[in-house]
Design an enzyme around this catalytic site. Structure first.
Site, PDB file in Angstrom:
ATOM      1  CG  HIS A 182      -2.107   1.050   1.146  1.00  0.00           C
ATOM      2  ND1 HIS A 182      -2.088   1.864   0.283  1.00  0.00           N
ATOM      3  CD2 HIS A 182      -3.231   1.071   1.716  1.00  0.00           C
ATOM      4  CE1 HIS A 182      -3.305   2.846   0.474  1.00  0.00           C
ATOM      5  NE2 HIS A 182      -4.183   2.135   1.078  1.00  0.00           N
ATOM      6  CG  HIS A 185      -5.281   6.174  -0.770  1.00  0.00           C
ATOM      7  ND1 HIS A 185      -6.276   4.822  -0.611  1.00  0.00           N
ATOM      8  CD2 HIS A 185      -5.510   6.891  -1.786  1.00  0.00           C
ATOM      9  CE1 HIS A 185      -6.921   5.042  -1.734  1.00  0.00           C
ATOM     10  NE2 HIS A 185      -6.472   5.993  -2.545  1.00  0.00           N
ATOM     11  CE1 TYR A 187      -4.078   5.194   5.760  1.00  0.00           C
ATOM     12  CE2 TYR A 187      -4.359   4.547   3.611  1.00  0.00           C
ATOM     13  CZ  TYR A 187      -4.862   5.012   4.866  1.00  0.00           C
ATOM     14  OH  TYR A 187      -6.378   4.886   5.124  1.00  0.00           O
TER      15      TYR A 187
HETATM   16  C1  8OZ Z   1     -11.303   3.867   3.601  1.00  0.00           C
HETATM   17  C2  8OZ Z   1     -11.712   3.832   5.104  1.00  0.00           C
HETATM   18  C3  8OZ Z   1     -10.548   3.424   5.992  1.00  0.00           C
HETATM   19  C4  8OZ Z   1      -9.210   3.085   5.087  1.00  0.00           C
HETATM   20  C5  8OZ Z   1      -7.367   3.522   2.064  1.00  0.00           C
HETATM   21  C6  8OZ Z   1      -7.228   1.717   3.491  1.00  0.00           C
HETATM   22  O1  8OZ Z   1      -7.834   4.744   1.687  1.00  0.00           O
HETATM   23  C7  8OZ Z   1      -7.770   2.772   3.132  1.00  0.00           C
HETATM   24  C8  8OZ Z   1      -9.058   3.138   3.845  1.00  0.00           C
HETATM   25  C9  8OZ Z   1     -10.232   3.514   2.911  1.00  0.00           C
HETATM   26  O2  8OZ Z   1      -6.372   2.963   1.483  1.00  0.00           O
END
Ligand code: 8OZ
Length: 369
Positions: A182, A185, A187
């Site tokens: 991942h 977004h 992270y």
């Molecule tokens: C929606 C709610 C919580 C986490 C992402 C893992 O946006 C998520 C996520 C999406 O990649």
């Protein structure tokens, strides 16, 4: 070839993604659903049923799966760091494989997008720099501002990479066909990439070359576990999700993808535009990424049937990932192929809860019955 149309790739035809044979080019996107077992964060029988129902996809990418407790940012998301979680995931991969599908695990470290109540010993979450994101998470009591993180020391970074490696080993033992990192977004991996969240003065910050270092080190370490033909990464170049910002995303992501290409991994998975919102949110040349990468390009975000068919036929992507449509349509691949009507997703049951809005969306045959 006499008939030019005959040469066009089809969304509904098999495709080889690195070392993974897909029965079609339809991908179930990673979807956070917050229904892991309480206490253990292990997948359970309900999760097995949910993924089994969706095995008609050419490839399932699991919901984000934290590589450690420190890597967790929301309540009841599944993990990939304990024996109970490995056993839970084994039941999921067995069910998907028995139904003829393929499934890879999305490995996730949220970095600063977390809350002290989710962290080991209620410590602050970790990040490239000690900057609080302007975003929310949800904990057992509901939505809340994310906590201010502490800056990772350079000496701590190898241990985080080791968590990704350990998670990849568990995923392999649990029968997954591969892993997706991942990198989207806002992270942890994305936090290292962007100059708004990474203010480090060491080898992991500053220049674009330095900011991509963490991503490439994680990719190479995980590829050594699974084989590069079974590894990919998800990125979201212009998405503002979770306060992700950069002064020059085009240069950043072109450099990242050039470096990813050198690793020989199987795919990049690109969230085009703003997550869950406009595909043309900001101008960005996605074709430039595709040109720089010899592996497969999976496109995502707001695709409908017509756009997906056209995107694959025109060779703008090798496969298309569907998120919300896969929440509501367990047999989405079959429905798209037959051009059948689609169920509508219910936002109220996306995150947390039980079988309602999770495993009770009917397949076409059930609806007719
Ligand atoms: C929606 C709610 C919580 C986490 C992402 C893992 O946006 C998520 C996520 C999406 O990649």
């Amino acid at each position: 070839m006499s008939d030019a149309t005959a040469a066009k790739p089809s969304l509904f035809a098999p495709f080889r993604l690195g070392d993974i044979e897909m029965r079609n080019r339809i991908v179930m996107a990673p979807l956070t659903r917050n229904r892991a077992s309480r206490g253990s964060d292990a997948p359970n029988a309900l999760n097995v049923e949910y993924y089994r129902q969706r095995a008609g996809a050419g490839l399932i990418i699991t919901e984000g799966t934290q590589v450690s407790r420190q890597g967790q940012g929301y309540v009841w998301t599944p993990g990939m760091y304990s024996q109970a979680q490995q056993a839970g995931w084994k039941a999921v991969t067995d069910a998907v494989h028995e139904a003829g599908g393929k499934i890879i695990a999305q490995l996730w470290h949220v970095g600063r997008v977390s809350h002290v109540s989710l962290q080991p010993a209620q410590q602050p979450p970790v990040a490239p720099s000690a900057l609080q994101a302007k975003t929310k998470t949800y904990i057992e009591s509901g939505f809340t501002e994310v906590s201010t993180p502490r800056e990772l020391a350079a000496e701590e970074i190898p241990a985080i990479i080791a968590e990704f490696v350990a998670a990849a080993e568990i995923a392999k033992a649990a029968g997954f066909d591969g892993v997706e990192l991942h990198g989207a977004h806002g992270y942890l991996i994305d936090q290292f990439l962007r100059d708004d969240s990474n203010k480090r003065g060491d080898a992991y910050g500053g220049s674009i070359e330095n900011r991509v270092r963490f991503a490439i080190e994680v990719v190479e370490a995980v590829a050594a576990v699974f084989g590069k033909g079974r590894v990919g990464i998800r990125i979201s170049p212009v998405s503002p999700a979770n306060d992700a910002r950069d002064s020059d995303p085009q240069a950043l992501f072109e450099h990242l993808v050039t470096r990813l290409d050198e690793t020989g991994i199987a795919f990049i998975h690109v969230v085009e535009g703003a997550t869950r919102e406009a595909r043309d949110y900001l101008p960005f040349d996605y074709a430039a990424l595709r040109r720089r990468f010899k592996g497969a390009y999976i496109a995502n975000n707001g695709f409908d049937r017509a756009l997906a068919i056209e995107t694959v036929a025109e060779d703008r992507a090798d496969a298309v990932a569907f998120g919300r449509l896969y929440i509501a349509n367990p047999d989405l691949a079959e429905r798209l192929e037959r051009n059948a009507p689609l169920n509508t997703p219910d936002v109220a049951t996306f995150y947390g809860g039980d079988a309602r809005g999770y495993t009770d969306y009917p397949a076409l045959d059930e609806r007719a019955a």
